[in-house]
Design an enzyme around this catalytic site. Sequence first.
Site: not given
Ligand code: PNS
Length: 159
Positions: A18, A42, A91, A128
């Site tokens: 990251h 998650k 990745r 992670s």
């Molecule tokens: O590291 P990750 O888990 O791949 O990140 C995903 C993340 C946290 C960026 C995504 O779940 C997110 O944007 N969450 C905030 C809520 C939101 O906007 N959800 C709609 C996504 S299109």
Amino acid sequence: MTTTAVCPGSFDPITLGHVDVIERARTMFDNVIVAVAYNSAKQSLLELDVRVELARAACQHIDNVRIEAIPGLLADFCASEQVTAIVKGLRGSADFDAELAMSLMNRHLSGVETVFIMGDPRYNHVASSLVKDIARHGGPIDELVPEAVQRALENHFQR
Ligand code: PNS
């Protein structure tokens, strides 16, 4: 015009992969906001405030980088911060499959484009979820995460 990238993620916890993406985003944009958010797909190990604190420690060497907790929608945050682009690291094809729908949805909701940076091959195996699994079993994570994260995970699993 000043440009701002948002690097969003659950950062549970932030890894060296990251940090590499954040450093490289900073070479392309004037400011970078690391947005620590909830991924409803998650179950987080670390609380949001701990993930923010660890991301802050991991990025303190990079100038013009701000760490923010995003309790709501990333698209709303992008609109309120007048973000230029969302930046995420890839990745491989599994990451792409997961990111495609999110990038299209974020553009639908906010008009903000997502720019993908190919993860450095040094960190291709760093995730992670794997880091947490290794730490849970007392394995070495010092080459995978910043020092503050290593200490935090060791403390977490020693409790
Ligand atoms: O590291 P990750 O888990 O791949 O990140 C995903 C993340 C946290 C960026 C995504 O779940 C997110 O944007 N969450 C905030 C809520 C939101 O906007 N959800 C709609 C996504 S299109």
